[in-house]
Scaffold this active site. Structure first.
Site, PDB file in Angstrom:
ATOM      1  N   ARG A 163     -61.250 -23.393  12.785  1.00 25.28           N
ATOM      2  CA  ARG A 163     -61.265 -24.145  11.513  1.00 25.28           C
ATOM      3  C   ARG A 163     -62.428 -25.141  11.472  1.00 25.28           C
ATOM      4  O   ARG A 163     -62.968 -25.407  10.393  1.00 25.28           O
ATOM      5  CB  ARG A 163     -59.940 -24.857  11.316  1.00 25.28           C
ATOM      6  CG  ARG A 163     -58.870 -23.854  10.933  1.00 25.28           C
ATOM      7  CD  ARG A 163     -57.578 -24.521  10.616  1.00 25.28           C
ATOM      8  NE  ARG A 163     -56.681 -23.553  10.023  1.00 25.28           N
ATOM      9  CZ  ARG A 163     -55.361 -23.608  10.106  1.00 25.28           C
ATOM     10  NH1 ARG A 163     -54.790 -24.580  10.745  1.00 25.28           N
ATOM     11  NH2 ARG A 163     -54.624 -22.687   9.536  1.00 25.28           N
ATOM     12  N   LYS A 212     -40.732  -9.724   6.010  1.00 22.23           N
ATOM     13  CA  LYS A 212     -39.782  -9.658   4.896  1.00 22.23           C
ATOM     14  C   LYS A 212     -40.379  -9.213   3.572  1.00 22.23           C
ATOM     15  O   LYS A 212     -41.439  -9.696   3.172  1.00 22.23           O
ATOM     16  CB  LYS A 212     -39.169 -11.045   4.686  1.00 22.23           C
ATOM     17  CG  LYS A 212     -38.287 -11.485   5.820  1.00 22.23           C
ATOM     18  CD  LYS A 212     -37.800 -12.883   5.520  1.00 22.23           C
ATOM     19  CE  LYS A 212     -36.866 -13.409   6.585  1.00 22.23           C
ATOM     20  NZ  LYS A 212     -36.659 -14.844   6.389  1.00 22.23           N
ATOM     21  N   GLY A 266     -52.946 -16.029   7.909  1.00 20.49           N
ATOM     22  CA  GLY A 266     -51.802 -16.122   8.807  1.00 20.49           C
ATOM     23  C   GLY A 266     -51.802 -15.113   9.933  1.00 20.49           C
ATOM     24  O   GLY A 266     -52.786 -14.947  10.656  1.00 20.49           O
ATOM     25  N   GLY A 307     -50.135 -19.417   3.427  1.00 17.52           N
ATOM     26  CA  GLY A 307     -49.397 -19.596   2.171  1.00 17.52           C
ATOM     27  C   GLY A 307     -50.329 -19.616   0.973  1.00 17.52           C
ATOM     28  O   GLY A 307     -50.034 -19.023  -0.072  1.00 17.52           O
TER      29      GLY A 307
HETATM   30  P1  AMP Z   1     -45.207 -12.214   8.175  1.00 15.81           P
HETATM   31  O1  AMP Z   1     -45.311 -13.677   8.536  1.00 15.81           O
HETATM   32  O2  AMP Z   1     -44.246 -11.939   7.067  1.00 15.81           O
HETATM   33  O3  AMP Z   1     -46.551 -11.576   7.982  1.00 15.81           O
HETATM   34  O4  AMP Z   1     -44.511 -11.528   9.417  1.00 15.81           O
HETATM   35  C1  AMP Z   1     -45.127 -11.463  10.652  1.00 15.81           C
HETATM   36  C2  AMP Z   1     -44.075 -11.245  11.670  1.00 15.81           C
HETATM   37  O5  AMP Z   1     -43.394 -10.040  11.386  1.00 15.81           O
HETATM   38  C3  AMP Z   1     -44.645 -11.074  13.061  1.00 15.81           C
HETATM   39  O6  AMP Z   1     -44.211 -12.136  13.863  1.00 15.81           O
HETATM   40  C4  AMP Z   1     -44.071  -9.760  13.535  1.00 15.81           C
HETATM   41  O7  AMP Z   1     -43.578  -9.805  14.858  1.00 15.81           O
HETATM   42  C5  AMP Z   1     -42.930  -9.509  12.587  1.00 15.81           C
HETATM   43  N1  AMP Z   1     -42.613  -8.081  12.467  1.00 15.81           N
HETATM   44  C6  AMP Z   1     -43.436  -7.099  12.086  1.00 15.81           C
HETATM   45  N2  AMP Z   1     -42.823  -5.911  12.176  1.00 15.81           N
HETATM   46  C7  AMP Z   1     -41.589  -6.148  12.638  1.00 15.81           C
HETATM   47  C8  AMP Z   1     -40.481  -5.320  12.959  1.00 15.81           C
HETATM   48  N3  AMP Z   1     -40.533  -3.998  12.806  1.00 15.81           N
HETATM   49  N4  AMP Z   1     -39.356  -5.918  13.414  1.00 15.81           N
HETATM   50  C9  AMP Z   1     -39.304  -7.260  13.569  1.00 15.81           C
HETATM   51  N5  AMP Z   1     -40.304  -8.081  13.274  1.00 15.81           N
HETATM   52  C10 AMP Z   1     -41.449  -7.547  12.824  1.00 15.81           C
END
Ligand code: AMP
Length: 397
Positions: free
Chosen positions: A36, A198, A354, A377
């Site tokens: 950064r 999610k 992120g 975000g």
């Molecule tokens: P996000 O912050 O929504 O981009 O999510 C990232 C997180 O999703 C990471 O820490 C990954 O470990 C988790 N993730 C990705 N695929 C899976 C999965 N199949 N099962 C559980 N966690 C997951």
């Protein structure tokens, strides 16, 4: 209308307050990742070369409106001074008499760093009085902190009401160019890769991007909610059964818009994911449905090949969210293969903040992408089509 930038205004001899993102990880007083700080250098160097009086401010961590040594920016001043090859004066507050005296005494081209703006409760509350105090030392305000541009805080939004001019620095300018212009009128085919935990976190982004993309590739745990929506089984995989309708609407919208919407045809599954220990237990590749007792942790080899073929055809790629639990090497192969494909494709490649940035850095291919967003975000909100307060408050051309 386009936002004014530091290149559109006269800064020589003027006091310029720059909101940077120096929210760096610090361990035992040492900075463990200086990207950064490096990211802010082009703006700082430009202002120094133009002989402005450069007053930098930032937040670091979450001191919750109280002075706390744990979150001091002092180490950043030292690091920045080494990088600039010039002294950086550090002040132990961001407002008050001492700051005003120091600012009045500055010479052209000098750089000063103020202490953490979040040591004051007025920062996150966007208190007008605090914003006014902060603005006292400046003729011009430059916002170059994209990562906090989605928050209307005193140092990102409030301050703009108390200075003559407010413009964007190079970092924000670049974010707007890549996340904005290059995805609004993309060179086609435009392939969007979405992963992560999610559907609920990213449904607004999926919705907005379905208006622009030619192809959407889904990975990560998010894929399992889509599989449920299509009547499939996901075993013990992370999924959101209460978001099945949301996933169904996205699938319908994709059909209506003629967007190719791909879900993993195979997955790496395991019987004992222990995230903390970084272990998976037994693993295997499964096509289609996943049975009880097994949990999907990565996209499988067939999916990797399919996704690679789509990425190779792309002229623009936007990627947000890992394809699996990339923090565990055995479940990182899908994410790293996608990273390689994106890096090798002859296209404009944009990595949305992120975890995706962390993943591409770990894959070793980060040098070969066109742009990595500095906002988590903020980049999601911007891609959703929301106006970012810290950008909206800047002057227009
Ligand atoms: P996000 O912050 O929504 O981009 O999510 C990232 C997180 O999703 C990471 O820490 C990954 O470990 C988790 N993730 C990705 N695929 C899976 C999965 N199949 N099962 C559980 N966690 C997951």
């Amino acid at each position: 209308m386009a936002i004014k930038t530091i290149e559109d205004i006269e800064v020589t001899g003027k006091r310029v307050l720059v909101r940077v993102d120096f929210n760096v990880p610090v361990k035992n007083g040492a900075i463990t990742d200086d990207s950064r700080i490096i990211g802010a250098l082009p703006t700082i160097r430009h202002l120094v070369e133009k002989k402005a009086k450069v007053i930098l401010c930032s937040h670091l961590g979450r001191p919750k409106g109280e002075r706390n040594r744990e979150f001091t920016l002092q180490a950043v001043a030292l690091d920045l001074s080494t990088k600039l090859g010039a002294p950086v004066t550090f002040l132990d507050d961001c407002i008050g008499e001492q700051v005003e005296i120091a600012a009045r005494g500055m010479i052209d081209g000098q750089v000063m760093l103020l202490e953490n703006v979040r040591f004051h409760p007025g920062e996150e509350k966007n208190d007008p009085e605090f914003a006014k105090e902060l603005a006292k030392v400046a003729d011009i305000f430059v916002n170059d902190a994209f990562g906090t541009a989605h928050r209307a805080h005193a140092s990102t939004e409030g301050v703009t009401h108390h200075v003559k001019e407010s413009v964007a620095g190079y970092l924000i300018q670049k974010e707007l160019e890549y996340l904005g212009e290059k995805t609004a009128k993309p060179e086609r085919p435009f392939v969007v890769i979405l992963g992560g935990a999610k559907v609920s976190d990213k449904i607004s982004v999926i919705d907005a991007l379905l208006d622009k993309a030619d192809t959407v590739l889904i990975g990560g745990a998010m894929a399992y909610t889509f599989r449920l929506a299509l009547g499939g089984e996901v075993g013990d995989s992370l999924a959101e059964p209460d978001k099945i309708d949301t996933a169904k609407s996205a699938l319908e919208k994709a059909k209506e818009k003629g967007v190719e919407f791909l879900l993993p045809e195979d997955n790496i599954v395991c019987d004992k994911l222990d995230f903390k220990a970084g272990t998976l237990g037994e693993t295997k590749v499964v096509e289609g449905d996943i049975e009880k007792g097994w949990e999907g942790v990565d996209i499988g080899p067939k999916t990797v090949e399919r996704y690679k073929a789509e990425i190779a055809k792309a002229k623009t790629v936007l990627w947000n969210g890992p394809m699996g639990v990339f923090e565990i090497p055995e479940a990182a192969q899908g994410t790293f293969a996608v990273a390689q494909a994106v890096a090798e494709a002859d296209c404009v490649s944009i990595i949305g903040g992120g975890d995706s940035v962390t993943a591409i850095k770990r894959s070793g291919y980060s040098q070969s992408v066109s742009f990595m967003s500095t906002g988590g975000g903020a980049s999601l909100e911007f891609l959703e089509g929301k106006e970012l307060p810290g950008v909206a408050a800047l002057d227009r051309k």
